[in-house]
Design a protein around this motif. Structure first.
Motif, PDB file in Angstrom:
ATOM      1  N   LEU A   1       0.849  -1.192   0.000  1.00 47.07           N
ATOM      2  CA  LEU A   1       0.000   0.000   0.000  1.00 47.07           C
ATOM      3  C   LEU A   1       0.886   1.242   0.000  1.00 47.07           C
ATOM      4  N   ILE A   2       0.334   2.366  -0.444  1.00 47.21           N
ATOM      5  CA  ILE A   2       1.060   3.626  -0.394  1.00 47.21           C
ATOM      6  C   ILE A   2       0.115   4.737   0.042  1.00 47.21           C
ATOM      7  N   ILE A   3       0.644   5.664   0.831  1.00 47.24           N
ATOM      8  CA  ILE A   3      -0.128   6.834   1.272  1.00 47.24           C
ATOM      9  C   ILE A   3       0.062   7.953   0.244  1.00 47.24           C
ATOM     10  N   GLY A   4      -1.000   8.647  -0.078  1.00 47.06           N
ATOM     11  CA  GLY A   4      -0.925   9.777  -0.999  1.00 47.06           C
ATOM     12  C   GLY A   4      -1.919  10.839  -0.579  1.00 47.06           C
ATOM     13  N   GLY A   5      -2.192  11.762  -1.490  1.00 43.91           N
ATOM     14  CA  GLY A   5      -3.170  12.779  -1.154  1.00 43.91           C
ATOM     15  C   GLY A   5      -3.029  14.023  -1.997  1.00 43.91           C
ATOM     16  N   TYR A   6      -3.604  15.099  -1.499  1.00 43.55           N
ATOM     17  CA  TYR A   6      -3.654  16.368  -2.228  1.00 43.55           C
ATOM     18  C   TYR A   6      -2.256  16.848  -2.585  1.00 43.55           C
ATOM     19  N   VAL A   7      -1.309  16.677  -1.650  1.00 50.25           N
ATOM     20  CA  VAL A   7       0.067  17.095  -1.892  1.00 50.25           C
ATOM     21  C   VAL A   7       0.630  16.390  -3.125  1.00 50.25           C
ATOM     22  N   MET A   8       0.379  15.091  -3.221  1.00 47.00           N
ATOM     23  CA  MET A   8       0.930  14.304  -4.322  1.00 47.00           C
ATOM     24  C   MET A   8       0.329  14.720  -5.659  1.00 47.00           C
ATOM     25  N   VAL A   9      -0.947  15.078  -5.657  1.00 46.47           N
ATOM     26  CA  VAL A   9      -1.594  15.516  -6.894  1.00 46.47           C
ATOM     27  C   VAL A   9      -0.857  16.720  -7.462  1.00 46.47           C
ATOM     28  N   GLY A  10      -0.532  17.686  -6.596  1.00 44.02           N
ATOM     29  CA  GLY A  10       0.198  18.872  -7.036  1.00 44.02           C
ATOM     30  C   GLY A  10       1.634  18.571  -7.410  1.00 44.02           C
ATOM     31  N   ALA A  11       2.274  17.705  -6.638  1.00 44.07           N
ATOM     32  CA  ALA A  11       3.682  17.379  -6.887  1.00 44.07           C
ATOM     33  C   ALA A  11       3.866  16.663  -8.220  1.00 44.07           C
ATOM     34  N   VAL A  12       2.922  15.813  -8.586  1.00 44.47           N
ATOM     35  CA  VAL A  12       2.986  15.127  -9.884  1.00 44.47           C
ATOM     36  C   VAL A  12       3.028  16.156 -11.010  1.00 44.47           C
ATOM     37  N   LEU A  13       2.220  17.215 -10.876  1.00 45.02           N
ATOM     38  CA  LEU A  13       2.146  18.240 -11.913  1.00 45.02           C
ATOM     39  C   LEU A  13       3.398  19.118 -11.930  1.00 45.02           C
ATOM     40  N   THR A  14       3.838  19.572 -10.750  1.00 43.36           N
ATOM     41  CA  THR A  14       4.983  20.490 -10.709  1.00 43.36           C
ATOM     42  C   THR A  14       6.308  19.800 -11.005  1.00 43.36           C
ATOM     43  N   ASN A  15       6.382  18.496 -10.736  1.00 42.56           N
ATOM     44  CA  ASN A  15       7.613  17.755 -11.008  1.00 42.56           C
ATOM     45  C   ASN A  15       7.589  17.058 -12.369  1.00 42.56           C
TER      46      ASN A  15
END
Length: 314
Positions: A83-97
Motif C-alpha cells: 500500500l502507499i499513502i498519498g493525497g492532495y500534496v501528491m496531486v500537485g507534486a505530480v504536476l509540478t515535477n
C-alpha cells in the motif's frame, strides 16, 4: 477412534478464519510528516484491531511523494500486500515535477482523512497576527520566507493562495520546500524562516507548548477547540483542506482490490481509528469505490487550475 465425514472436514476447514493479510505501507516522505503519521497510525490500528497480523512501514522520501510513487508502481506491480499513502500534496507534486507516474498508475482504494492548514510563526516572531504577517508580505514578498512541504503541495498552494488573496504576486513568494514535516518543523523552531505552513496536527504540540504562535487556519469556519481565526476572518478569501488517501499496487485483480478495500474500511470504521482521528484532529473523510475515483479525477483537474493560477505550472 473418532471418524469424520468428508462434509464435516470441509465444514471444519471453512470454520477456521482466514489469515489476515500482511501489509507493507509506503510513506513517500521522511518521518515526522502527515504521510508518515498516517502510515504509522494505520499500522497501529490494523494490528491492534486484528485486521492484519503484521504491518510494516517504509519511508521513501523525495519530490512531493513522486519518487516513492514511481518506485511503488514499478517494484510492487501485482502485489496485493503493498500500500502507499498519498493525497492532495501528491496531486500537485505530480504536476509540478512533471512526474511520469501519477495516481492513475496505481490502484486508489480510499480517501481517509482531511486536515486544514495552519499558519504559524516562531514564538519569538514580531508578527503577532496574520495582519502583521500580510503587512510584511506586501512590503517585501521576498523577505518573508515560508517553510512547508514539497513544492507544489498543499502547503505551497496555501501560501500562493494567501499571497494572491492579499494582492501580492504569488510568483514572488519565498517558499522553502522541505521533504518531511520534521525538517520544516526544525527550521521554524530554529527561527530560520519567517513563517511555517502545514496541517494543523503537525504543529499542535508545539503550539500548545508555546514554542510556536498560531496565526490562522484555512478552515471555512473556526475549528472547535482551536484558538485562532480563519484566513477568511483575517480578510483573505482562502479555504483549503489537505486530504490523505491510501492506494494499492497496480496490476492487482478485482478480487484483491475488494479484499484490500474491505480491510481498510474495517480499519476506518473501527473504534481505534476513530480515537486516533479525534486525538490528532483529523477529519473523517472516508470515500471509496467509484465515488472516490470520480472525486480524485475532479480534485486533480481543480489542482491543476490552482497551480496555473498561482504560477507554479504552465
Amino acid at each position: 477412534m473418532r471418524h469424520f465425514t468428508l462434509g464435516a472436514l470441509f465444514a471444519a476447514v471453512l470454520a477456521v478464519p482466514a489469515m489476515a493479510a500482511d501489509y507493507t505501507i509506503i510513506a513517500p516522505a521522511n518521518p515526522g510528516g502527515g504521510w508518515d503519521q498516517t502510515a504509522r497510525t494505520m499500522q497501529d490500528v490494523l494490528q491492534k484491531e486484528g485486521i492484519s497480523k503484521s504491518v510494516q512501514v517504509q519511508n521513501v522520501p523525495g519530490a512531493g511523494g513522486t519518487i516513492g510513487l514511481a518506485q511503488f508502481a514499478e517494484q510492487h506491480k501485482g502485489d496485493p500486500n503493498a500500500l502507499i499513502i498519498g493525497g492532495y500534496v501528491m496531486v500537485g507534486a505530480v504536476l509540478t515535477n512533471n512526474s511520469p507516474v501519477s495516481l492513475a498508475d496505481v490502484t486508489p482504494i480510499a480517501r481517509l482523512t482531511g486536515e486544514y492548514e495552519a499558519i504559524v510563526v516562531p514564538a519569538a516572531s514580531p508578527h503577532q497576527t496574520m495582519a502583521d504577517l500580510i503587512a510584511a508580505l506586501k512590503a517585501d514578498p521576498g523577505a518573508v520566507s515560508w517553510a512547508g512541504g514539497s513544492a507544489g503541495g498543499t502547503d505551497h498552494i496555501a501560501v500562493g493562495l494567501i499571497a494572491q488573496a492579499a494582492g501580492v504576486d504569488p510568483t514572488k513568494i519565498n517558499y522553502i520546500a522541505y521533504s518531511g514535516g520534521g525538517e520544516a518543523l526544525a527550521a521554524i523552531l530554529g527561527n530560520q524562516v519567517t513563517a511555517g505552513v502545514s496541517s494543523l496536527g503537525e504543529f499542535q504540540s508545539q503550539i500548545e507548548a508555546g514554542t510556536m504562535r498560531l496565526l490562522a487556519v484555512s478552515a471555512p469556519e473556526r475549528i472547535e477547540g482551536v484558538d485562532a481565526p480563519t484566513l477568511k476572518e483575517a480578510g483573505l478569501d482562502v479555504d483549503l483542506q489537505n486530504w490523505r488517501m491510501v492506494a494499492a499496487a497496480p496490476g492487482i485483480t478485482d478480487e484483491q482490490k475488494a479484499a484490500i478495500t474491505a480491510d481498510i474500511e474495517k480499519m476506518a470504521k473501527s473504534a481505534g481509528w476513530q480515537e486516533q482521528l479525534a486525538s490528532k484532529g483529523w477529519s473523517d473523510t472516508w470515500l471509496a469505490g467509484a465515488d472516490f475515483d470520480a472525486q480524485l479525477a475532479e480534485d486533480t483537474a481543480a489542482t491543476e487550475q490552482v497551480l496555473k493560477s498561482i504560477g507554479l505550472v504552465k
